[in-house]
Structure formats: structure tokens, C-alpha cells
Write a protein that holds these residues in place. Structure first.
Motif, mmCIF file in Angstrom:
data_model
loop_
_atom_site.group_PDB
_atom_site.id
_atom_site.type_symbol
_atom_site.label_atom_id
_atom_site.label_comp_id
_atom_site.label_asym_id
_atom_site.label_seq_id
_atom_site.Cartn_x
_atom_site.Cartn_y
_atom_site.Cartn_z
ATOM 1 N N ASN A 22 -21.557 37.376 53.622
ATOM 2 C CA ASN A 22 -21.957 36.631 52.432
ATOM 3 C C ASN A 22 -22.083 37.471 51.167
ATOM 4 O O ASN A 22 -21.804 36.977 50.075
ATOM 5 C CB ASN A 22 -23.300 35.928 52.683
ATOM 6 C CG ASN A 22 -23.223 34.881 53.768
ATOM 7 O OD1 ASN A 22 -22.768 33.771 53.543
ATOM 8 N ND2 ASN A 22 -23.659 35.236 54.967
ATOM 9 N N VAL A 23 -22.497 38.712 51.301
ATOM 10 C CA VAL A 23 -22.762 39.534 50.120
ATOM 11 C C VAL A 23 -21.586 40.439 49.775
ATOM 12 O O VAL A 23 -21.066 40.412 48.653
ATOM 13 C CB VAL A 23 -24.040 40.378 50.317
ATOM 14 C CG1 VAL A 23 -24.275 41.274 49.103
ATOM 15 C CG2 VAL A 23 -25.244 39.472 50.547
ATOM 16 N N GLU A 127 -16.699 29.509 47.199
ATOM 17 C CA GLU A 127 -16.959 29.301 48.627
ATOM 18 C C GLU A 127 -15.682 28.939 49.376
ATOM 19 O O GLU A 127 -15.409 29.464 50.463
ATOM 20 C CB GLU A 127 -18.002 28.197 48.808
ATOM 21 C CG GLU A 127 -18.394 27.963 50.256
ATOM 22 C CD GLU A 127 -19.496 26.928 50.411
ATOM 23 O OE1 GLU A 127 -19.748 26.498 51.548
ATOM 24 O OE2 GLU A 127 -20.105 26.552 49.389
ATOM 25 N N ALA A 128 -14.883 28.037 48.792
ATOM 26 C CA ALA A 128 -13.631 27.636 49.434
ATOM 27 C C ALA A 128 -12.641 28.796 49.473
ATOM 28 O O ALA A 128 -11.872 28.942 50.428
ATOM 29 C CB ALA A 128 -13.021 26.445 48.695
ATOM 30 N N ALA A 129 -12.676 29.636 48.436
ATOM 31 C CA ALA A 129 -11.786 30.798 48.405
ATOM 32 C C ALA A 129 -12.122 31.757 49.538
ATOM 33 O O ALA A 129 -11.228 32.308 50.194
ATOM 34 C CB ALA A 129 -11.895 31.506 47.058
ATOM 35 N N GLN A 130 -13.412 31.963 49.787
ATOM 36 C CA GLN A 130 -13.818 32.834 50.881
ATOM 37 C C GLN A 130 -13.383 32.257 52.227
ATOM 38 O O GLN A 130 -12.961 32.993 53.123
ATOM 39 C CB GLN A 130 -15.330 33.051 50.844
ATOM 40 C CG GLN A 130 -15.788 33.910 49.679
ATOM 41 C CD GLN A 130 -17.290 34.116 49.645
ATOM 42 O OE1 GLN A 130 -18.001 33.719 50.569
ATOM 43 N NE2 GLN A 130 -17.781 34.725 48.591
ATOM 44 N N GLU A 131 -13.464 30.933 52.371
ATOM 45 C CA GLU A 131 -13.021 30.302 53.612
ATOM 46 C C GLU A 131 -11.505 30.432 53.766
ATOM 47 O O GLU A 131 -10.999 30.679 54.864
ATOM 48 C CB GLU A 131 -13.423 28.823 53.620
ATOM 49 C CG GLU A 131 -12.909 28.023 54.816
ATOM 50 C CD GLU A 131 -13.447 28.508 56.160
ATOM 51 O OE1 GLU A 131 -12.940 28.037 57.192
ATOM 52 O OE2 GLU A 131 -14.370 29.355 56.184
ATOM 53 N N PHE A 132 -10.788 30.284 52.664
ATOM 54 C CA PHE A 132 -9.333 30.426 52.699
ATOM 55 C C PHE A 132 -8.948 31.825 53.169
ATOM 56 O O PHE A 132 -8.080 31.994 54.031
ATOM 57 C CB PHE A 132 -8.756 30.166 51.305
ATOM 58 C CG PHE A 132 -7.252 30.202 51.248
ATOM 59 C CD1 PHE A 132 -6.506 29.058 51.496
ATOM 60 C CD2 PHE A 132 -6.578 31.381 50.943
ATOM 61 C CE1 PHE A 132 -5.112 29.085 51.447
ATOM 62 C CE2 PHE A 132 -5.193 31.421 50.892
ATOM 63 C CZ PHE A 132 -4.458 30.270 51.138
ATOM 64 N N VAL A 168 -9.873 37.492 48.135
ATOM 65 C CA VAL A 168 -10.520 36.603 47.167
ATOM 66 C C VAL A 168 -10.161 37.027 45.748
ATOM 67 O O VAL A 168 -9.866 36.198 44.884
ATOM 68 C CB VAL A 168 -12.050 36.599 47.364
ATOM 69 C CG1 VAL A 168 -12.737 35.875 46.210
ATOM 70 C CG2 VAL A 168 -12.413 35.917 48.680
ATOM 71 N N SER A 169 -10.161 38.328 45.506
ATOM 72 C CA SER A 169 -9.804 38.836 44.182
ATOM 73 C C SER A 169 -8.385 38.417 43.811
ATOM 74 O O SER A 169 -8.120 37.986 42.689
ATOM 75 C CB SER A 169 -9.917 40.368 44.153
ATOM 76 O OG SER A 169 -11.245 40.781 44.394
ATOM 77 N N ALA A 170 -7.458 38.522 44.764
ATOM 78 C CA ALA A 170 -6.064 38.164 44.501
ATOM 79 C C ALA A 170 -5.917 36.674 44.205
ATOM 80 O O ALA A 170 -5.137 36.269 43.339
ATOM 81 C CB ALA A 170 -5.192 38.552 45.691
ATOM 82 N N LEU A 171 -6.678 35.846 44.915
ATOM 83 C CA LEU A 171 -6.590 34.398 44.706
ATOM 84 C C LEU A 171 -6.951 34.011 43.280
ATOM 85 O O LEU A 171 -6.320 33.147 42.670
ATOM 86 C CB LEU A 171 -7.527 33.671 45.675
ATOM 87 C CG LEU A 171 -6.996 33.296 47.052
ATOM 88 C CD1 LEU A 171 -8.071 32.558 47.828
ATOM 89 C CD2 LEU A 171 -5.744 32.450 46.959
#
Length: 218
Positions: A22-23, A127-132, A168-171
């Protein structure tokens, strides 16, 4: 005494998992110090297991302890991004050759993961990006695990936090990257299913190179 020790271990593991999942995967936490007291309140444990979890993260290379300042989350450098993609390419290409040679391509498992990725909303919030990206990491881990080498699987798994953080950064840096990732994953899976190791390696290399170039662009 045993019960107390078990409780302490449980608190440490809970804090460790929370920090990893999470962090540390939050791009906004890069270059910042972590507040032990705030983390303890968020997790629902005392500061001691949080401190112990931070020591584990130091050994993982994900956190640095700065004297008089506390736990620091170092930014992912351009060199680290390049090295991460290079290592992933080596491990994934090796796994691709093995699963094709041994007829152990986990086609349905990987397709199910890819389908779950594609079903996420087109407009991804944090949140969705992290799940992706979690599903992205799972897709590749499934290929690695199918090769049947436990040491390689454990090595790849240790890249989990950095992979999610980088992904996540790339997204968020490139519009349409979500659709591109799904298409690149499908190309990898199609090559694996067809039994073409050279094409699978080419698809893997392309996928990782595009991500690397996006991240190094800024």
C-alpha cells in the motif's frame, strides 16, 4: 512467552505486508520519509512492529534508514529502471523457452489474468492503476512460475514492489498505455501458445523496452 512472540511476529508481518502493498508502491511516496507513528495508527499496531518491518524493507533494498531522520523511500533512478527491465527480460525469456520446450505454457491461467486486466475501467484512478499493475505483475509471474525453477521464481517475486511502482508511473505518464499493455501481453501469450520461442522473446523484449523508454523519457 510463545504467544507473545507469535503476536509480535504477526504484527511485524502485518506491517511489512501493508508497507509493501500500500505504501511503497505509491509513486508519490518516492523521496519522502515515513512517519512511524502515523503508519502504526493506519495499520493498527504499535510502533515496534512497524520499526521491525522497516528493517526488513531495508534488507530488501526498498527503504533507507537515515540517522536522525528516519525511514526514507529512495526514488527509483533511471539506472535502476533500466537494470530492472534488463533482469526481467533475461528471466522471462529464459522461462518462455523452458515452458515451450516442456509444453508447460500456462495459457488459460495467463489468459484469465489478461482478461481481468482488460476489464478494468478505461480511466484508471490511483487504486485501479495499482490493481492493473498488480495483474500485470501476476501475468509475468505466472510465466516465470511455470518454468518450474523455485529460485528464479523467488528472485522474480522480490522485484514485486519495484515492478508495481515503475508500472504505475508508466501508466500515468502516457495516454493509452493501458490498451498497449494488454495488446503487448496478448502478443506474448499468443507466441507462447504457438510454440515460437523466438517470437515470444521478441514480444517480451518489445513490451519491456516500451515501458523502459516511457519511464526514461522524463
Amino acid at each position: 512467552m510463545r504467544k507473545s512472540s507469535g503476536t509480535a511476529a504477526s504484527g511485524r508481518e502485518k506491517a511489512y505486508a501493508y508497507l509493501r502493498e500500500n505504501v511503497l508502491i505509491d509513486p508519490e511516496m518516492q523521496g519522502k520519509f515515513l512517519n512511524e507513528q502515523e503508519l502504526a495508527a493506519e495499520i493498527g499496531v504499535s510502533r515496534t512492529p512497524v520499526r521491525e518491518a522497516l528493517l526488513l524493507l531495508v534488507s530488501d533494498g526498498l527503504v533507507e534508514l537515515i540517522p536522525q531522520r528516519g525511514a526514507y523511500v529512495p526514488p527509483v533512478t533511471g539506472r535502476e529502471m533500466s537494470e530492472l527491465m534488463e533482469l526481467r527480460g533475461v528471466l522471462e525469456s529464459h522461462a518462455a523457452r523452458l515452458v515451450i520446450e516442456q509444453s508447460r505454457v500456462p495459457a488459460q491461467t495467463m489468459q484469465d489474468t489478461l482478461d481481468r486486466q482488460a476489464q478494468l475501467p478505461r480511466q484508471l484512478d490511483a487504486e485501479a492503476a495499482q490493481e492493473f499493475i498488480r495483474l500485470d505483475t501476476l501475468f509475468h509471474q505466472q510465466l516465470i512460475d511455470a518454468a518450474g525453477n523455485e529460485l528464479i521464481s523467488r528472485t522474480y517475486s522480490k522485484l514485486h514492489v519495484r515492478q508495481i511502482l515503475v508500472g504505475v508511473s508508466a501508466l500515468f505518464r502516457t495516454g493509452g498505455r493501458r490498451e498497449q499493455v494488454c495488446a503487448e501481453h496478448q502478443a506474448i501469450l499468443d507466441a507462447l501458445v504457438s510454440g515460437d520461442a523466438a517470437k515470444a522473446q521478441e514480444a517480451i523484449d518489445h513490451h519491456l523496452a516500451v515501458t523502459r523508454d516511457i519511464l526514461l523519457r522524463t
